[in-house]
Design an enzyme around this catalytic site. Structure first.
Site, PDB file in Angstrom:
ATOM      1  N   ASP A   1      -6.090   0.858   0.521  1.00  0.00           N
ATOM      2  CA  ASP A   1      -6.155   1.155   1.752  1.00  0.00           C
ATOM      3  C   ASP A   1      -7.470   0.691   2.278  1.00  0.00           C
ATOM      4  O   ASP A   1      -8.321  -0.102   1.455  1.00  0.00           O
ATOM      5  CB  ASP A   1      -6.059   2.838   2.092  1.00  0.00           C
ATOM      6  CG  ASP A   1      -7.489   3.152   1.565  1.00  0.00           C
ATOM      7  OD1 ASP A   1      -8.318   3.659   2.248  1.00  0.00           O
ATOM      8  OD2 ASP A   1      -7.429   3.537   0.150  1.00  0.00           O
TER       9      ASP A   1
ATOM     10  N   LYS B   1       0.928  -1.296   0.125  1.00  0.00           N
ATOM     11  CA  LYS B   1       0.087   0.072  -0.070  1.00  0.00           C
ATOM     12  C   LYS B   1       0.816   1.284  -0.106  1.00  0.00           C
ATOM     13  O   LYS B   1       0.606   2.226  -0.764  1.00  0.00           O
ATOM     14  CB  LYS B   1      -1.053  -0.162   1.339  1.00  0.00           C
ATOM     15  CG  LYS B   1      -2.166   1.038   1.148  1.00  0.00           C
ATOM     16  CD  LYS B   1      -1.628   2.333   1.600  1.00  0.00           C
ATOM     17  CE  LYS B   1      -2.556   3.367   1.527  1.00  0.00           C
ATOM     18  NZ  LYS B   1      -2.122   4.483   2.215  1.00  0.00           N
TER      19      LYS B   1
END
Length: 272
Positions: free
Chosen positions: A226, A207
């Site tokens: 996310d 991420k």
DNA sequence: ACCCAGGGTAACT
DNA sequence: AGTTACCATGGG
């Protein structure tokens, strides 16, 4: 140095939405429609106009800020394409967010700090990082360079109150400073290769790496997953984002992120 | 007191 | 290869 005002016509740029949607953390509102902030050591003041923005900055930096706001990318066309998908169309309604072209090191450190954290506290930690280790200018504190952070101890970073992220910040600074992580080299790699090259840093996973790709290395194809995007994907796009996003899935992601975190949080994603 | 936040790591199956 | 506790800190 000479400070200049520069008006840029643009019908897809809402400063408040763009500067405070969680992609950057170094801007503040001065008054309604007026903002100031930094990228690296460059300072800018911005004013929202109905048909564009006014950039106030040292004359030599105006081109930098035009590039920063990616003003040559045609968002009218982009949002028209996004409108082919109903969910994306809803996400884009009322939003004029542009994905910024930020500086790689600043983006890396910022999103390392972002992990398991909220936007307000991320901003606070970054403020303290700049005040403690950034160069002081006449307008405020610059973002620290990798050299300024390399070799520090976790104890040195205690004033930041960054928690477990302190050691990650130091590892990132050390590896950028030594050249082990070289953004100019990484720019030449494919998305997958670039992601892996960034993940050699402690505390950088998929991420955070994708955030660096998207916000710091201009890879509009990168989609940081996310918590909000995971919710959007599982609810609306179990098969992945629609074709109409083209090479700009990362920009679509930013609209979906803001949409989910805003309107959808009390409806579709309401907690029981 | 509990839960969550622009997650990642290490230690488990 | 896929789960899960734990990691600091602060706000709701």
């Amino acid at each position: 140095m000479k400070i200049s005002d520069f008006f840029v016509k643009c019908n897809c740029l809402d400063l408040k939405q763009t500067l405070f949607c969680g992609q950057c953390f170094r801007f503040r509102e001065l008054s309604e429609g007026e903002y100031e902030g930094f990228a690296g050591d460059k300072y800018v003041k911005l004013k929202q106009n109905p048909d564009g923005i006014t950039i106030t900055a040292p004359e030599g930096d105006i081109e930098f800020w035009r590039e920063y706001f990616d003003l040559s990318l045609d968002y009218d066309f982009l949002l028209e394409q996004f409108g082919r998908d109903e969910t994306l169309k809803a996400a884009c309604r009322g939003r004029k967010i542009r994905v910024l072209k930020q500086l790689p090191f600043e983006t890396l450190i910022s999103f390392i700090i972002s992990q398991n954290n909220n936007i307000k506290r991320i901003t606070g930690i970054i403020d303290r990082l700049c005040e403690n280790f950034g160069e002081k200018t006449e307008f405020g504190y610059a973002f620290p360079t990798a050299g300024a952070l390399a070799g520090l101890s976790e104890e040195n970073l205690a004033p930041l109150r960054a928690g477990f992220r302190g050691k990650y910040i130091i590892d990132a600074a050390d590896k950028v400073n030594s050249g082990e992580v070289d953004f100019e080299r990484i720019k030449l790699l494919s998305d997958d290769e670039a992601r892996e090259a960034l993940k050699v840093i402690k505390g950088v996973g998929d991420k955070v790496a994708d955030c660096v790709l998207l916000f710091g290395l201009y890879r509009t194809s990168a989609v940081p997953k996310d918590v909000w995007i995971k919710r959007v994907n599982s609810y609306y796009y179990p098969e992945g984002l629609p074709e109409c996003v083209g090479e700009y899935a990362g920009i679509a992601q930013q609209y979906l992120f803001d949409y989910a975190r805003g309107e959808l949080k009390d409806t579709v994603f309401k907690k029981k």
